[in-house]
Design a protein around this motif. Structure first.
Motif, PDB file in Angstrom:
ATOM      1  N   ASN A  78    -102.587-107.103  26.937  1.00 14.48           N
ATOM      2  CA  ASN A  78    -101.462-106.252  26.553  1.00 14.48           C
ATOM      3  C   ASN A  78    -101.101-105.281  27.666  1.00 14.48           C
ATOM      4  N   ASN A  89     -97.568-105.342  29.505  1.00 20.99           N
ATOM      5  CA  ASN A  89     -96.736-104.140  29.570  1.00 20.99           C
ATOM      6  C   ASN A  89     -96.384-103.819  31.021  1.00 20.99           C
ATOM      7  N   LYS A 135     -93.661-106.116  31.886  1.00 25.62           N
ATOM      8  CA  LYS A 135     -92.436-105.836  31.130  1.00 25.62           C
ATOM      9  C   LYS A 135     -91.751-104.557  31.595  1.00 25.62           C
TER      10      LYS A 135
HETATM   11 MG   LIG Z   1     -97.155-104.398  24.758  1.00 24.62          MG
END
Ligand SMILES: [Mg+2]
Ligand SMILES: Nc1ncnc2c1ncn2[C@@H]1O[C@H](COP(=O)(O)OP(=O)(O)OP(=O)(O)O)[C@@H](O)[C@H]1O
Lengths: 551, 118
Positions: A439, A443, A446
């Protein structure tokens, strides 16, 4: 109360009987009365024929009709011999009465046109006429002379009233017979129903009611017939037999049990008594301690009970969670699966393609959301299962980096690893920590800038391993930093639309790290990038080796 | 031709897997519960069984155990929502399991895994 079975059957059957018999006798009476009137009419013809042959015999002697005298006597005789004949007469071709059973009528000429018509045909026949207010079937039979010429006719009157009266009588008779047969049928019905159905049933019912009473099971129902009720009775008898047997068995068994229990109880009592004596002796010396002990025992029991309750609740909760998870995830599988297949279809136009892509993206998002929500609620409920075991953290980090490299490359982002030669082995749930790393790395992709970099570094300090994921992205403001790890937080809504995601990722990460006894935090400057750092404690294992490192 | 038996209590999922497999040219049989699956395994010639785990009458674990006991020459893979630990997976593989495919799956992934099994 509802009517009894018998009266129900009787009622239904009598209605059917009544209808059947009634319909039959009604049609009979109709048939008979018309038949009866036919029979009477033809016998009138026969009688008339007789009268005519008497007249013919006289005519054959060569005497002319006008010259015959005293023939009214024959007419009278006919009327007297047959009670259904009201009058008899001889008329000439014009309807003038020559002889009549009532002589006062002689000389009169018949005027009824129907009769006059009959006279003209020369064949004779029957007509209904009214005379002096009375209705008659008037029969006319032609009379012929020696040269076969028509010279007149024999007339006979049959009162209509006579015929209908007879028919009424017949009808009354048939109604009477009908009522009698109906009565007999009903009574025999009642009798046989009670003999074959109600009485056996009552017997059976009584036997069933008796069953509960003392010795009721010994009673037998005495019904010997081959019909259903007989079978019911024998089944019932068999059932009571079985019941009796099983009751005897349980009684025997419970007697045995009682015996056993009572011997055990006496044994126990003896033991308890012995123990009590011993305890009293001890208690005398240490009464205070005993009491304290008792209290402690009570407490312990309470705690045990509470624990058991809790475990039960916990089990229920995790069961619910498992089922819920399954139910939430299942419907999404065919949705995503078919969309995935449709995307490869050949005959799609551009807009359809984008529509399917949009559906797929959203279904995927929903799937992620469901997974995240389930993970989150499991974590919150404490029902997430962690499989803690010794793990090579360094290899784990390397694998995680490899996993995202293709996606990073796609976005034009460079991934740099600054990892040490070795790291201590940690007791962690590898799968979950990998999830945390994934994650953070996702992130970092992203929320990075185009052509940005991601730097993954790790190290260990005293009692913890530190992992750091640094990006060169949009960064996070001071005020957002605090909210970062709360559920569903997403920095700004436009980013949310752009990047997708649920805003649960970091909350889950924090929960997982906390569970491992570690920490997670952010270092960031808005516009320059952010770093997510987490630590995992190095726990001293019993008998384990602190220097247990690898690389 | 490779024959695949798809076992799942969710008819839609069965249909999905079936159409993916048939699209790739496999011959597909279906079963909607454990009993049906065992009956088909006994009667028909099956090369691969794709077995769901959470099914109401008989769990995939049990069905798997029974198939393994029957000593039939077929490859069994689980296809499930349930996540299991790597240890568990290893243990299952030792018992004869050929693969453990997670739901949700993509078409390509599923086909790749099947090809690998063959
Ligand atoms: Mg995330
Ligand atoms: N590296 C980062 N740089 C800037 N902002 C970030 C970064 N990581 C997270 N954020 C912000 O924090 C929010 C929460 O992140 P989180 O991982 O919890 O959710 P998400 O990425 O939106 O969805 P998902 O649950 O799929 O991970 C993000 O929406 C984003 O606004």
């Amino acid at each position: 109360m509802l009517p009894s079975l018998r009266s129900k059957i009787v009622l239904i059957t009598s209605v059917i009987l009544l209808l059947a018999i009634g319909a039959n006798s009604f049609s009979n009476s109709l048939f008979f009365s018309s038949e009866y009137s036919n029979v009477l009419q033809s016998s009138v013809f026969v009688v008339g024929e007789n009268l005519r042959s008497q007249l013919n015999r006289i005519l054959k002697l060569g005497i002319r009709l006008e010259d015959i005298t005293g023939f009214e006597e024959q007419c009278q005789e006919t009327v007297e011999s047959y009670d259904y004949i009201a009058h008899a007469m001889i008329v000439d071709t014009r309807g003038k009465i020559l002889f009549h059973s009532d002589p006062s009528e002689e000389g009169r000429t018949l005027t009824d046109p129907k009769i006059l018509d009959l006279l003209k045909t020369g064949e004779g026949g029957i007509q209904i006429i009214t005379e002096n207010g009375n209705e008659y079937y008037e029969v006319m039979i032609p009379v012929f002379g020696i040269h076969d010429e028509r010279i007149g006719a024999v007339g006979m009157g049959l009162p209509v009233e006579y015929v209908s009266g007879k028919a009424d009588g017949l009808r009354a008779q048939s109604i009477f017979i009908m009522l009698v047969s109906f009565g007999v049928a009903t009574f025999s019905l009642i009798f046989f129903i009670s003999l074959w159905v109600t009485r056996p049933l009552t017997k059976l019912t009584m036997a069933i009611e008796d069953m509960g009473k003392e010795g009721g099971l010994n009673r037998k129902v005495q019904i010997r017939s081959n019909d259903e009720i007989g079978k019911l009775a024998s089944t019932f008898n068999r059932m009571t037999d079985d019941l009796k047997k099983s009751r005897e068995k349980t009684e025997k068994y419970s007697d045995q049990m009682e015996d056993k229990v009572s011997t055990r109880t006496t044994e126990l009592e003896k033991k308890v008594k012995e123990m009590n004596e011993a305890r009293i002796a001890t208690l005398n010396i240490m009464e205070d301690i005993g009491e304290a002990n008792k209290e402690l025992e009570d407490r312990q029991k309470q705690i045990e009970n509470a624990n058991r309750e809790l475990k039960k609740l916990d089990k229920l909760k995790s069961e619910f969670m498992n089922i819920g998870a399954h139910e939430l995830k299942t419907p999404l599988i065919p949705i995503v699966g078919y969309l995935d297949m449709m995307r490869d279809a050949k005959n799609l136009d551009e807009s359809q393609k984008t529509q399917i892509e949009t559906c797929l993206r959203n279904a995927n998002r929903l799937q992620m959301l469901v997974n995240d929500i389930l993970d989150m609620s499991k974590l919150e409920a404490g029902s997430m299962k962690f499989e803690m075991k010794k793990t090579d953290v360094l290899a784990m980090i390397k694998n995680s980096v490899v996993d995202i490299e293709t996606e990073a490359k796609k976005q034009g982002i460079k991934v740099i690893s600054k990892l040490p030669e070795s790291l201590p082995k940690l007791v962690i749930d590898e799968y979950r920590i990998t999830e945390v790393l994934a994650n953070l790395l996702n992130n970092a992709i992203k929320y990075n800038k185009p052509n940005g970099t991601i730097t993954v570094s790790a190290g260990h300090k005293e009692k913890k391993v530190i992992v750091r994921v640094q990006d060169t992205g949009i960064g996070i403001s001071k005020s957002d930093m605090k909210k970062m790890f709360t559920k569903f937080f997403q920095a700004d809504t436009s980013a949310k639309r752009k990047y997708g995601g649920t805003g649960l990722g970091l909350a889950i990460c924090k929960s997982i790290i906390k569970h491992h006894g570690g920490d997670i935090w952010i270092e960031s400057e808005l516009g320059k990038g952010s770093a997510f750092i987490f630590t995992l404690p190095i726990k001293k294992q019993e008998g384990g080796n602190d220097e247990d490192t690898c690389g | 031709m490779t024959r695949i038996l798809v076992v799942d209590d969710e008819p839609d999922t069965v249909d999905l897997v079936k159409s993916i497999m048939e699209g790739a040219g496999y011959k597909v049989e279906t079963a909607y519960n454990g009993k049906e699956c065992l009956a088909k395994v006994k009667k028909e010639k099956v090369d691969i069984v794709l077995l769901d785990i959470m099914m109401p009458d008989m769990s995939g674990w049990d069905v798997f155990g029974k198939i393994m006991k029957s000593k039939k020459k077929m490859k069994v893979a689980f296809i499930s929502i349930i996540e299991v630990s790597p240890e568990r997976k290893d243990a299952l593989m030792k018992q004869g399991l050929k693969d453990y495919i997670m739901k949700p799956f993509t078409k390509d992934e599923l086909l790749k895994r099947i090809k690998k099994m063959i």
